[in-house]
Each structure stands twice: as structure tokens, then as C-alpha cells.
Design an enzyme around this catalytic site. Structure first.
Site, PDB file in Angstrom:
ATOM      1  N   LYS A 187      43.841   9.330 -22.596  1.00 31.12           N
ATOM      2  CA  LYS A 187      42.757  10.066 -23.283  1.00 31.12           C
ATOM      3  C   LYS A 187      41.643   9.114 -23.713  1.00 31.12           C
ATOM      4  O   LYS A 187      40.475   9.379 -23.487  1.00 31.12           O
ATOM      5  CB  LYS A 187      43.302  10.790 -24.540  1.00 31.12           C
ATOM      6  CG  LYS A 187      44.392  11.789 -24.259  1.00 31.12           C
ATOM      7  CD  LYS A 187      44.860  12.458 -25.532  1.00 31.12           C
ATOM      8  CE  LYS A 187      45.509  11.519 -26.532  1.00 31.12           C
ATOM      9  NZ  LYS A 187      46.775  10.914 -26.068  1.00 31.12           N
ATOM     10  N   ARG A 231      50.131  -1.559 -22.604  1.00 32.92           N
ATOM     11  CA  ARG A 231      48.806  -1.379 -23.231  1.00 32.92           C
ATOM     12  C   ARG A 231      48.493  -2.570 -24.136  1.00 32.92           C
ATOM     13  O   ARG A 231      49.340  -3.049 -24.889  1.00 32.92           O
ATOM     14  CB  ARG A 231      48.784  -0.082 -24.065  1.00 32.92           C
ATOM     15  CG  ARG A 231      47.536   0.036 -24.916  1.00 32.92           C
ATOM     16  CD  ARG A 231      47.186   1.435 -25.301  1.00 32.92           C
ATOM     17  NE  ARG A 231      48.183   2.107 -26.113  1.00 32.92           N
ATOM     18  CZ  ARG A 231      48.083   3.387 -26.482  1.00 32.92           C
ATOM     19  NH1 ARG A 231      47.062   4.117 -26.093  1.00 32.92           N
ATOM     20  NH2 ARG A 231      49.013   3.928 -27.223  1.00 32.92           N
TER      21      ARG A 231
HETATM   22  P1  ADP Z   1      45.850   7.462 -24.926  1.00 29.67           P
HETATM   23  O1  ADP Z   1      44.477   7.327 -25.518  1.00 29.67           O
HETATM   24  O2  ADP Z   1      46.076   8.804 -24.285  1.00 29.67           O
HETATM   25  O3  ADP Z   1      46.944   7.094 -25.880  1.00 29.67           O
HETATM   26  P2  ADP Z   1      45.077   5.125 -23.325  1.00 29.67           P
HETATM   27  O4  ADP Z   1      43.752   5.547 -22.787  1.00 29.67           O
HETATM   28  O5  ADP Z   1      45.091   4.113 -24.396  1.00 29.67           O
HETATM   29  O6  ADP Z   1      45.956   6.428 -23.734  1.00 29.67           O
HETATM   30  O7  ADP Z   1      45.953   4.624 -22.078  1.00 29.67           O
HETATM   31  C1  ADP Z   1      47.282   4.116 -22.268  1.00 29.67           C
HETATM   32  C2  ADP Z   1      47.493   2.880 -21.372  1.00 29.67           C
HETATM   33  O8  ADP Z   1      47.513   3.295 -20.013  1.00 29.67           O
HETATM   34  C3  ADP Z   1      46.383   1.850 -21.497  1.00 29.67           C
HETATM   35  O9  ADP Z   1      46.960   0.552 -21.406  1.00 29.67           O
HETATM   36  C4  ADP Z   1      45.460   2.146 -20.312  1.00 29.67           C
HETATM   37  O10 ADP Z   1      44.783   0.969 -19.854  1.00 29.67           O
HETATM   38  C5  ADP Z   1      46.451   2.669 -19.269  1.00 29.67           C
HETATM   39  N1  ADP Z   1      45.893   3.726 -18.412  1.00 29.67           N
HETATM   40  C6  ADP Z   1      45.002   4.707 -18.749  1.00 29.67           C
HETATM   41  N2  ADP Z   1      44.737   5.514 -17.688  1.00 29.67           N
HETATM   42  C7  ADP Z   1      45.495   5.043 -16.660  1.00 29.67           C
HETATM   43  C8  ADP Z   1      45.678   5.432 -15.273  1.00 29.67           C
HETATM   44  N3  ADP Z   1      45.048   6.499 -14.762  1.00 29.67           N
HETATM   45  N4  ADP Z   1      46.556   4.700 -14.527  1.00 29.67           N
HETATM   46  C9  ADP Z   1      47.208   3.641 -15.064  1.00 29.67           C
HETATM   47  N5  ADP Z   1      47.078   3.220 -16.331  1.00 29.67           N
HETATM   48  C10 ADP Z   1      46.242   3.892 -17.124  1.00 29.67           C
HETATM   49  P1  AMP Z   2      46.350   7.531 -31.249  1.00 26.88           P
HETATM   50  O1  AMP Z   2      45.528   6.302 -31.342  1.00 26.88           O
HETATM   51  O2  AMP Z   2      45.550   8.767 -30.938  1.00 26.88           O
HETATM   52  O3  AMP Z   2      47.537   7.356 -30.302  1.00 26.88           O
HETATM   53  O4  AMP Z   2      46.953   7.798 -32.708  1.00 26.88           O
HETATM   54  C1  AMP Z   2      47.832   6.851 -33.302  1.00 26.88           C
HETATM   55  C2  AMP Z   2      48.545   7.496 -34.486  1.00 26.88           C
HETATM   56  O5  AMP Z   2      47.578   7.878 -35.485  1.00 26.88           O
HETATM   57  C3  AMP Z   2      49.334   8.763 -34.178  1.00 26.88           C
HETATM   58  O6  AMP Z   2      50.638   8.509 -33.672  1.00 26.88           O
HETATM   59  C4  AMP Z   2      49.380   9.416 -35.584  1.00 26.88           C
HETATM   60  O7  AMP Z   2      50.316   8.793 -36.426  1.00 26.88           O
HETATM   61  C5  AMP Z   2      47.981   9.089 -36.128  1.00 26.88           C
HETATM   62  N1  AMP Z   2      47.009  10.155 -35.784  1.00 26.88           N
HETATM   63  C6  AMP Z   2      45.918  10.030 -34.993  1.00 26.88           C
HETATM   64  N2  AMP Z   2      45.263  11.213 -34.904  1.00 26.88           N
HETATM   65  C7  AMP Z   2      45.981  12.102 -35.629  1.00 26.88           C
HETATM   66  C8  AMP Z   2      45.853  13.487 -35.903  1.00 26.88           C
HETATM   67  N3  AMP Z   2      44.842  14.243 -35.396  1.00 26.88           N
HETATM   68  N4  AMP Z   2      46.780  14.087 -36.694  1.00 26.88           N
HETATM   69  C9  AMP Z   2      47.785  13.374 -37.227  1.00 26.88           C
HETATM   70  N5  AMP Z   2      47.995  12.075 -36.997  1.00 26.88           N
HETATM   71  C10 AMP Z   2      47.099  11.426 -36.201  1.00 26.88           C
END
Ligand code: ADP
Ligand code: AMP
Length: 214
Positions: free
Chosen positions: A13, A127
């Protein structure tokens, strides 16, 4: 344009939201980033949020909703925004809906980045996050030019505290129980779109742009 990014933790995301924010020139609003900035700055909100985040639990709705409503007031939100990590529960989605309806607005698209659970632990263990500018990398899928240093600002990269495998499994359970129901919520509103998140990140981006338009 008001967009919500949905998907499991680690689905990509944030990666997509950053690229979309640059393309459409609207802010990327990540509640996770806001909490991490608060933790880094030693605020009271950060201390409260950390208790939940370290366990892989969601921060209570009331803390998140107040924070995000404040953020929407900022000037840069006037042409829309990309929400990453909010809403994460039905009460949060209802609060967002109500606030938007009060000013005659609504969400244009909810994009679900679909990645199966089996891929998630691998994604999260690789990550790396920049302590300086918050850029995200992956040791295998999106490596930096110099190991351990951010390509953009040169600061050190860290492994997020909540990316440990045992915490990731908790976060996945929480996602299925509390966040996945949002797919039905936004489907019922006719704004739900799905993309395959398992392909290369540039191909995921192209699929989203095909939905949103050039
Ligand atoms: P989220 O915001 O949903 O938690 P991230 O954007 O931080 O996820 O992505 C999680 C990990 O996966 C990061 O290390 C990112 O670089 C990697 N990643 C994101 N999209 C892809 C993809 N399409 N293929 C492989 N790795 C990806
Ligand atoms: P993220 O960076 O989106 O993976 O969020 C990391 C952590 O922050 C999550 O696992 C939750 O503990 C907290 N968090 C982020 N956004 C929310 C939300 N909308 N509601 C509740 N907890 C959140």
C-alpha cells in the site's frame, strides 16, 4: 480525487501510495507514518500508540479518528488525498464517511492490493525503512544502491519493530478480523477496485493507473 489503499500489512500500500501521490500530485497520508513520527518525537500520542503497535494490535479508533480528521483540514488536502492504513476498522470507515458526507463529499476509489498471506511474511522480513525520510525498500525486490543507506537522503535503514515474524502473524490476524470487512463496506458503495499485488511493483502501479485514469 480521494483514494483509500486497502490490503494486508506488507501488501504494498505504502509503495503504491507514494508513487500515486507523485503522479497525481495529492498527499499520501499514512496513519502508520504519523504514529511512527510521533514515537520518534517522543509525544504522548506516540507513547500510547507504541503500546499497541509493538504487539501488532490496532491503535484504538478514537486516537486514530481525531488525528486523521485534523490532517484533512490541512491546505494540501483540498484536491484530495491517498489514504494508506486508514480506515482499518468499520467504525473508522463510518467516521470517515460521516465527516465527508457533512461537507457533501465521498471517497472516489478504494483500491485493494491483493497479496496472499504466504507472501506477506517474506515481504515484511525484507522490508527496510529509512529513519530520515521514511522511504521504504526491500532487500530483494527493491534494494538500495548502498546497503543499509537510503538512496534518497543517505540516512540509515532500519527494520521496523513490528516487522518481526511473530508480530507480523498477529498483524495478519488483526487484518483478517478487523480490516478485511472493509472490502464489503466499500464494495457496497460501488467504489471498490482490486489489483494483483503479487506482480512487480511497477506493474501494480500500471494496473492502478489504468483504474484511476491518466
Ligand atoms: P504496506 O504499506 O502495505 O505495509 P509496503 O509498501 O511497505 O507495504 O511494502 C512491504 C514490503 O514489500 C516493502 O519492503 C516493499 O519494498 C515490498 N514490496 C512492495 N510492493 C512489492 C511488489 N509488488 N513486489 C515485491 N515487493 C514489494
Ligand atoms: P502501517 O504502517 O500502516 O503498517 O501501521 C503500523 C501500525 O500502526 C499498525 O499495525 C497499527 O498498530 C497502527 N495503525 C496505523 N494505522 C492505524 C489505524 N487506521 N487504526 C489503528 N491502528 C493503526
Amino acid at each position: 480525487m480521494k483514494i483509500i489503499m486497502l490490503g494486508a500489512p506488507g501488501a504494498g500500500k505504502g509503495t503504491q501510495a507514494k508513487m500515486l501521490a507523485a503522479k497525481y500530485d495529492i498527499p499520501h497520508i499514512s496513519t502508520g507514518d504519523i504514529f511512527r513520527a510521533n514515537i520518534k518525537n517522543g509525544t504522548e500520542l506516540g507513547a500510547k500508540a507504541k503500546e499497541y503497535m509493538d504487539k501488532g494490535l490496532l491503535v484504538p479508533d478514537e486516537l486514530v479518528v481525531d488525528l486523521i480528521m485534523d490532517r484533512f483540514q490541512a491546505d494540501d488536502c483540498k484536491n484530495g488525498y491517498i489514504l494508506d492504513g486508514f480506515p482499518r476498522t468499520i467504525p473508522q470507515a463510518e467516521a470517515l464517511d460521516k465527516a465527508l458526507a457533512a461537507v457533501g463529499e465521498s471517497i472516489d476509489y478504494a483500491i485493494n492490493v491483493e497479496v496472499p498471506d504466504e507472501n506477506i511474511v517474506n515481504r515484511m522480513s525484507g522490508r527496510r525503512a529509512c529513519v530520515g525520510c521514511g522511504a521504504t525498500y526491500h532487500i530483494k525486490y527493491s534494494p538500495t544502491k548502498v546497503e543499509g543507506k537510503c538512496d534518497t537522503c543517505g540516512a540509515d535503514l532500519i527494520i521496523r519493530d513490528d516487522d518481526k515474524p511473530e508480530t507480523v502473524l498477529n498483524r495478519l490476524n488483526v487484518y483478517h478480523e478487523q480490516t478485511q470487512p472493509l472490502i464489503d463496506f466499500y464494495s457496497a458503495k460501488g467504489v471498490m477496485k482490486e489489483v494483483d499485488g503479487t506482480v512487480d511493483m511497477n506493474d501494480v502501479f500500471d494496473a492502478i493507473v489504468a483504474i484511476l485514469g491518466e
